[in-house]
Each structure stands twice: as structure tokens, then as C-alpha cells.
Motif scaffolding. Structure first.
Motif, PDB file in Angstrom:
ATOM      1  N   TYR A 199     100.730  49.636 112.517  1.00  0.00           N
ATOM      2  CA  TYR A 199     101.391  51.272 112.244  1.00  0.00           C
ATOM      3  C   TYR A 199     102.794  50.946 111.823  1.00  0.00           C
ATOM      4  N   ARG A 227     103.087  51.016 107.447  1.00  0.00           N
ATOM      5  CA  ARG A 227     102.335  51.330 108.012  1.00  0.00           C
ATOM      6  C   ARG A 227     104.570  52.888 107.712  1.00  0.00           C
ATOM      7  N   ARG A 228     104.182  52.683 108.968  1.00  0.00           N
ATOM      8  CA  ARG A 228     105.899  53.558 108.912  1.00  0.00           C
ATOM      9  C   ARG A 228     107.236  52.908 107.835  1.00  0.00           C
ATOM     10  N   ARG A 275     106.351  54.210 104.570  1.00  0.00           N
ATOM     11  CA  ARG A 275     107.364  55.690 104.527  1.00  0.00           C
ATOM     12  C   ARG A 275     108.494  56.005 104.410  1.00  0.00           C
ATOM     13  N   ALA A 301     105.423  47.417 101.206  1.00  0.00           N
ATOM     14  CA  ALA A 301     104.220  47.459 100.641  1.00  0.00           C
ATOM     15  C   ALA A 301     104.191  45.992 100.483  1.00  0.00           C
ATOM     16  N   ALA A 351     103.815  44.785 104.157  1.00  0.00           N
ATOM     17  CA  ALA A 351     102.495  44.987 105.397  1.00  0.00           C
ATOM     18  C   ALA A 351     101.951  44.307 105.116  1.00  0.00           C
TER      19      ALA A 351
END
Length: 435
Positions: free
Chosen positions: A283, A286-287, A290, A308, A311
Motif C-alpha cells: 500500500y 502504491r502511495r 502516486r 516504480a 515498488a
């Protein structure tokens, strides 16, 4: 407090926890909540006027919600009745309201204290309304969750929401001194160990007194414990963190804003708080991606790639090794130049797209694969930009009849500086060409 123990079958002389023995007997003994209990505080003013309305206490565990409710009943000569939403249902509520109505008939009011009130569902919370409105009970609810999200709006509108604060180190130190006075001996801790004990409590007074009670038994030979010895013997209170409630949103907001505010140290702290609190690192990954898109954008295009890849790295390594990649990305984003120009441009373009409906592209930029389409003017007048002077034709690419928009306004930070110069140059060429 003997009534509590006799009700549970315990004699007055039975051993009682230190936290219970130190429970304040007057509101003036409550520590850490002067903003509510002082002369200018909300409760101070209520008591001064002699009119106590229904209240929702919102605050972390161990800061005095139950104690204050009990003392308010004492101060206002109301019968104190307590129920917990964890253990009570509709039958228990009905019985409590019946008892309150009977007392009212005899001229005695009731302060109904409802612990964990947010655990009652919406229908159960609605059940309080007629009794609160009629004055059958003065409701005092306690919750650790944000009332705005967890308490029925109708009930919330009939109550004053008062926020209790986590106890400061100074307030916790005062509790320790009271414990030592009650025990008639000093805690067997050196200065650093005493600070560590307060830190272990994490603002929870009840938990700290439980730790202190254990500490009193740790050094029977009279020697003082060091911070390391104390840490090995006692367990630090788990940080308050709930992955699907308000604390989750508070901390991710703090992380995001720390990155946006170019503070890598604060950003690392909030990342660590969420990881140690049990947040799903994916999570967070992903943030972080963003954040790279929203707050760094074209000022540093590598930020999105690094986010990216962080992640992806976590997906491959998992915890704890992959967490370092997330920290790497957070530091890069926090120290990168910032621009939300693409984010703002995208929002503006979306609004414009909704407003203009189904306008077609201008015919000169449409392909004409058939003779009929050529006859209709598809592709007519198109200028191939690579063949134009300076590689820029300046043609219109918006729908015919639609005013040209300038959604993207680079701020000039980082890599956006040269982009802003190019856009300025192209705007001048477009003006010269009369496009």
C-alpha cells in the motif's frame, strides 16, 4: 471505589492495581486535560453554570475519559451508570434507560457513561436519541475513533464533542511522583530509565502506572535499574495504529505532506511509523508512486521511475529487505524539485473534456485512408512538423470552434525550467504563424 470491588465480590482490603488506587477523586486531580477542565475549558464552563449537557469524549486510551465521566456525575449530583458497547446489547440499553426513568420519577438524574460508544451500530445509536432529547439521561460517550466517522450524525448533533489529549511527559512524570508518594518509596530507576519508562507509555497514563507497578518489584536489593535493564524487563506499549481507521489516514497524510514539503527526515519517520505499526508495505509503495506523479512530476521525471522500481523491488524481496527500497524512494522524492503542474493540468483537461462533450478533432489532423474521406477534407492542409521550420508547424490540434486552452503551466523547477522555455518559444511561434 469500594463499591466497584464489593460489586465484583472483592473485599475492600483485596489487592488493587496501582492505577486504580491512584484514580483521581476530584476533577482537580486529573492531569493533562487542563484545556477542558480549567476555568476557561468547556467542562469548566459547564460546571460553573451548573448545566451539564451530553458529551462525546474523543481521545486515546489511558487519558482519563472514564475517570472524568465518573467525577462529572459526582460534581453534578447525578447517578453514575456505566455500560460498555463491547459487552452490551439492546437489552442492556433498555434496562439502563428503564432505571434512569425510574430515578427521574424520584427526582434523581442519571449520567449514562457509554465506553467504546462507536462500537454500537447506527440503529443502536439511534436508540439513544429519545432519551437524550427528553433528558432521561445525560449521555457521556467515550471513543478512541473520530466521532465524525463513527458516531451517528443525529446523535452527534445533540452532543458536545470534547477532545482529550494524550498525556505529555510532564503529566506522566506527575503521575509517577504520585505513585511514589502513595508507595512511600522511589522507583528503582536511574534518570535515563525513568525517561524510558515514560516513553514506553506512549501517552497512556494507565499503561504507565501498570509499568511503574512492575518496576517497583524489579529491584528488591535497592539497586537502580538502567534504561537497558528496564527495557529488557518491561514491554513498550504498542503504538496506536489501526490500518483501516483514522490513524491510517492521518499517518499516510503526514507521510505525503512531508514528501511534498521536502523534509526527508520527517518523511522517513512517518514511513517507519506506518511500517512498524503493521501497514501493508505494498500500500505504501502504491502511495509513493502516486506522490511521484502528483508532487514531483516533470520537475524530476526520474522520481516516477525510482518509485516504480522501489515498488517492484519490494514485490521481489518482501520484508524487511524490500522496505529499504521504499525508504530510498521516499528520500529521493522528498529531496527532488517539486511541481504539481501536470497534476493540475490533468484535472483541468478532465473538466474541459466533460464540458465539451463529443467535439471531433479538426479534419486536417485526421487520417484519410479512403477516397471518400479525402473528398470530405480529412487530412487536408496538414503540415508535417518534422518538415516545418524549427520542427514546429504551429497548427491547431484542438477541436474546431473550441478556444485554445493552456492546461499545462510548468513552474520552472528542476527539469521543468527548460520545458517552460520551450513552451514559451512555441507560443510565440504559434502567434507569429497566426495559429
Amino acid at each position: 471505589m469500594s463499591d466497584l470491588f464489593s460489586a465484583s465480590g472483592m473485599a475492600d482490603e483485596a489487592p488493587r492495581p496501582l492505577a486504580d488506587r491512584l484514580r483521581p477523586q476530584t476533577l482537580s486531580e486529573v492531569v493533562g486535560q487542563d484545556h477542558l477542565l480549567g476555568p476557561d475549558g468547556a467542562l469548566g464552563r459547564m460546571l460553573k453554570t451548573g448545566r451539564l449537557g451530553s458529551i462525546i469524549f474523543w481521545g486515546p486510551p489511558g487519558v482519563g475519559k472514564t475517570t472524568i465521566a465518573r467525577l462529572l456525575a459526582k460534581e453534578t449530583d447525578l447517578e453514575f451508570e456505566a455500560i460498555s458497547a463491547v459487552f452490551s446489547g439492546v437489552k442492556d440499553l433498555r434496562a439502563a434507560f428503564d432505571r434512569a426513568e425510574n430515578r427521574r420519577g424520584m427526582g434523581k438524574g442519571t449520567l449514562l457513561f457509554v465506553d467504546e460508544i462507536h462500537r454500537f451500530n447506527r440503529a443502536q445509536q439511534d436508540g439513544f436519541l429519545p432519551f437524550v432529547e427528553a433528558g432521561v439521561v445525560t449521555l457521556v460517550g467515550a471513543t478512541t475513533e473520530n466521532p465524525s466517522f463513527e458516531i451517528n450524525g443525529a446523535l452527534l448533533s445533540r452532543c458536545a464533542v470534547l477532545t482529550l489529549k494524550r498525556l505529555t511527559p510532564e503529566a506522566l512524570e506527575e503521575l509517577l511522583q504520585r505513585a511514589e508518594a502513595l508507595e512511600k518509596r522511589k522507583l528503582p530507576l536511574d534518570a535515563r530509565a525513568r525517561e524510558a519508562l515514560i516513553d514506553m507509555a506512549d501517552g497512556d497514563g494507565r499503561y504507565m502506572l501498570n509499568l511503574a507497578e512492575q518496576a517497583f518489584t524489579l529491584a528488591d536489593d535497592g539497586k537502580q535499574l538502567t534504561a537497558e535493564q528496564l527495557s529488557n524487563a518491561l514491554q513498550k506499549r504498542a503504538p496506536a495504529y489501526d490500518k483501516d481507521r483514522e490513524e491510517h489516514y492521518n499517518l499516510i497524510s503526514a507521510l505525503h505532506k512531508s514528501v511534498r514539503g521536502s523534509d526527508p527526515d520527517a518523511a522517513l519517520y512517518w514511513l517507519a511509523r506506518m511500517i512498524t505499526g503493521g501497514e501493508d508495505p505494498l500500500y505504501l509503495a502504491r502511495r509513493i508512486v502516486r506522490m511521484a506523479s502528483e508532487d514531483i512530476g516533470l520537475a524530476d521525471p526520474t522520481s516516477l521511475m525510482i518509485a516504480a522500481e522501489a515498488a517492484r523491488t519490494y514485490e521481489r524481496l518482501g520484508s524487511p529487505e524490500g522496505e529499504l527500497a521504499l525508504a530510498h524512494a521516499v528520500v529521493h522524492l522528498a529531496t527532488a524539485p517539486k511541481s504539481n503542474a501536470v497534476y493540475v493540468a490533468w484535472k483541468s483537461a478532465q473538466r474541459s473534456a466533460k464540458e465539451t462533450g463529443s467535439l471531433m478533432p479538426p479534419k486536417h489532423i485526421l487520417n484519410a485512408p479512403t477516397a471518400f474521406m479525402k473528398e470530405e477534407g480529412y487530412g487536408k492542409g496538414y503540415n508535417y512538423d518534422h518538415d516545418a521550420e524549427e520542427g514546429f508547424s504551429g497548427q491547431n490540434y484542438f477541436p474546431d470552434g473550441m478556444k485554445r486552452e493552456a492546461f499545462y503551466q510548468p513552474k520552472g523547477e528542476g527539469r521543468e525550467g527548460p520545458i517552460a522555455e520551450r513552451l514559451k518559444k512555441w507560443a510565440e511561434l504559434r502567434r507569429q504563424k497566426g495559429s
